[in-house]
Design a protein around this motif. Structure first.
Motif, PDB file in Angstrom:
ATOM      1  N   VAL A  51     -97.946 -30.971  95.955  1.00 36.13           N
ATOM      2  CA  VAL A  51     -98.876 -29.840  95.925  1.00 36.13           C
ATOM      3  C   VAL A  51     -98.754 -29.081  97.238  1.00 36.13           C
ATOM      4  O   VAL A  51     -98.826 -29.668  98.322  1.00 36.13           O
ATOM      5  CB  VAL A  51    -100.324 -30.316  95.714  1.00 36.13           C
ATOM      6  N   VAL A  52     -98.575 -27.759  97.127  1.00 38.86           N
ATOM      7  CA  VAL A  52     -98.483 -26.890  98.297  1.00 38.86           C
ATOM      8  C   VAL A  52     -99.677 -25.947  98.286  1.00 38.86           C
ATOM      9  O   VAL A  52     -99.919 -25.246  97.298  1.00 38.86           O
ATOM     10  CB  VAL A  52     -97.168 -26.092  98.301  1.00 38.86           C
ATOM     11  N   THR A  53    -100.449 -25.948  99.369  1.00 38.56           N
ATOM     12  CA  THR A  53    -101.564 -25.030  99.547  1.00 38.56           C
ATOM     13  C   THR A  53    -101.319 -24.221 100.810  1.00 38.56           C
ATOM     14  O   THR A  53    -100.413 -24.535 101.591  1.00 38.56           O
ATOM     15  CB  THR A  53    -102.903 -25.789  99.655  1.00 38.56           C
ATOM     16  N   VAL A  58     -99.204 -31.880  99.999  1.00 41.35           N
ATOM     17  CA  VAL A  58     -99.553 -33.215  99.549  1.00 41.35           C
ATOM     18  C   VAL A  58     -98.404 -33.786  98.732  1.00 41.35           C
ATOM     19  O   VAL A  58     -97.833 -33.096  97.880  1.00 41.35           O
ATOM     20  CB  VAL A  58    -100.829 -33.196  98.678  1.00 41.35           C
ATOM     21  N   GLY A  59     -98.074 -35.037  98.968  1.00 40.77           N
ATOM     22  CA  GLY A  59     -97.125 -35.777  98.135  1.00 40.77           C
ATOM     23  C   GLY A  59     -97.777 -37.058  97.667  1.00 40.77           C
ATOM     24  O   GLY A  59     -98.211 -37.871  98.490  1.00 40.77           O
ATOM     25  N   ARG A 169     -96.801 -25.308  88.542  1.00 45.02           N
ATOM     26  CA  ARG A 169     -98.063 -25.426  87.813  1.00 45.02           C
ATOM     27  C   ARG A 169     -99.225 -24.897  88.672  1.00 45.02           C
ATOM     28  O   ARG A 169     -99.297 -25.186  89.869  1.00 45.02           O
ATOM     29  CB  ARG A 169     -98.333 -26.888  87.451  1.00 45.02           C
ATOM     30  N   PRO A 170    -100.157 -24.159  88.072  1.00 39.40           N
ATOM     31  CA  PRO A 170    -101.360 -23.789  88.818  1.00 39.40           C
ATOM     32  C   PRO A 170    -102.190 -25.026  89.121  1.00 39.40           C
ATOM     33  O   PRO A 170    -102.137 -26.018  88.386  1.00 39.40           O
ATOM     34  CB  PRO A 170    -102.087 -22.847  87.860  1.00 39.40           C
ATOM     35  N   SER A 188    -102.214 -21.773  95.571  1.00 38.24           N
ATOM     36  CA  SER A 188    -101.581 -23.087  95.609  1.00 38.24           C
ATOM     37  C   SER A 188    -100.775 -23.324  94.335  1.00 38.24           C
ATOM     38  O   SER A 188    -100.977 -22.663  93.322  1.00 38.24           O
ATOM     39  CB  SER A 188    -102.646 -24.174  95.762  1.00 38.24           C
ATOM     40  N   PHE A 189     -99.864 -24.298  94.380  1.00 40.44           N
ATOM     41  CA  PHE A 189     -99.119 -24.692  93.182  1.00 40.44           C
ATOM     42  C   PHE A 189     -98.793 -26.172  93.245  1.00 40.44           C
ATOM     43  O   PHE A 189     -98.842 -26.804  94.309  1.00 40.44           O
ATOM     44  CB  PHE A 189     -97.839 -23.866  93.018  1.00 40.44           C
ATOM     45  N   ALA A 190     -98.461 -26.720  92.075  1.00 34.41           N
ATOM     46  CA  ALA A 190     -98.151 -28.145  91.961  1.00 34.41           C
ATOM     47  C   ALA A 190     -96.808 -28.323  91.258  1.00 34.41           C
ATOM     48  O   ALA A 190     -96.407 -27.507  90.422  1.00 34.41           O
ATOM     49  CB  ALA A 190     -99.253 -28.876  91.191  1.00 34.41           C
TER      50      ALA A 190
END
Length: 325
Positions: A51-53, A58-59, A169-170, A188-190
């Motif tokens: 996840v990138v914000t 986050v991993g 992904r949103p 952000s995206f996942a």
């Protein structure tokens, strides 16, 4: 160029004897493979959400390598560059729950102060995790018509991998770090990496994923070379454009923060890192080293009809991993 066929109906990954099902070989635009792996030994199962914000990366990993569950939560503060990692190795993957179909069922893992709980439904997933000082509470909707990339990579009838990469992904929710809440919202995206298979002992790979509004990129290499399968794709407005060619990766192992380049049929990509994460594992029979760089993309990739899509503005990662497992 490869000549993979597109799979459009649900299929079992394995035959009743546990070998690769020939009908499973190919790629799909949504999760259609059921990983009915049999027996013990060399089987690998994992869920990896990245996840990138605007403030953090986050991993989150829940995995079973048969003889061990290897779970982790990684957090990077993009402003300070400070990393936090919680890792757990659980003998024989006790307590790990990893369902056979991507996007369906519950994922559970715990150990060493880390708890991972992922619930998957047709309309999306909830991703929750806790570790010392960190809480992750996210919803990852699945937009109507959103496509992803599933691929079977065959080394032999006994050694093979199903990988499902869902990029761009949103995501919304909250990260809580030492009691401070950080919103995860529309900027952000996942990315999901769902893997199930029977692996060779020593394997190396490259992986890159990047996202921006309306565009996303998925590239892989080394581990797929020569198999007749690739995990390369461009996503434009949620539509998958499969890139059926092995790609050439160029980067400096003496300076991982120098620009990377990935080239090949329909691809000319540059990656500009701003942070390097190094992960090393040495548990005797299980050992590995990963250099994962976070950064920005530039260059282009082409759609199925030859349109060159500008990749400037994509944010994500590129990595090299070497594993004995």
């Amino acid at each position: 160029m490869t000549h993979e066929r597109e799979i459009t109906e649900p299929v079992d990954l394995c035959r009743p004897d546990g070998r690769l099902n020939p009908a499973a070989m190919g790629w799909s635009r949504r999760p259609l493979h059921r990983a009915n792996l049999r027996g013990w030994g060399r089987a690998k199962r994992w869920e990896h959400w990245g996840v990138v914000t605007p403030t953090h990366i986050v991993g989150l990993v829940a995995s079973s390598l048969d003889y061990a569950g290897v779970h982790s939560l990684y957090l990077l503060d993009r402003r300070s560059g400070i990393e936090r990692t919680t890792e757990a190795v659980v003998p024989f993957a006790r307590g790990a729950v990893l369902p056979p179909v991507s996007g369906a069922g519950a994922v559970r893992a715990r150990g060493g102060g880390l708890v991972v709980e992922i619930d998957q439904r047709p309309d999306g997933s909830t991703v929750r995790a806790t570790a010392p000082g960190v809480e992750v509470d996210l919803v990852v909707p699945l937009p109507p018509g959103h496509e992803s990339l599933g691929v079977v990579v065959p080394w032999s009838t006994r050694r093979f991998q199903y990988t499902h990469k869902d990029v761009g992904r949103p995501v919304r929710g909250t990260l809580r770090v030492d009691g401070t809440a950080y919103p995860v919202d529309t900027e952000s995206f996942a990315v999901l990496d769902h893997g199930r298979g029977k692996w060779r002992y020593a394997v190396s790979w490259n992986w890159a994923a990047g996202c921006a509004p309306g565009r996303a990129l998925q590239l892989g290499g080394r581990w797929t070379d020569g198999t007749g399968a690739t995990e390369n794709a461009l996503f434009l407005d949620g539509r998958l454009h499969k890139i059926g060619a092995d790609l050439a990766w160029s980067y400096d192992r003496a300076d991982w923060l120098r620009p990377w380049r990935v080239t090949g049929d329909r691809v000319d990509v540059r990656f500009h890192p701003f942070h390097e994460r190094v992960a090393r594992t040495n548990l005797g029979v299980v050992a590995g080293e990963t250099h994962q760089c976070f950064g920005h993309f530039s260059g282009w990739a082409a759609t199925d009809d030859g349109e060159r899509v500008d990749l400037d503005g994509l944010v994500g990662w590129a990595e090299e991993a070497r594993n004995r497992w």
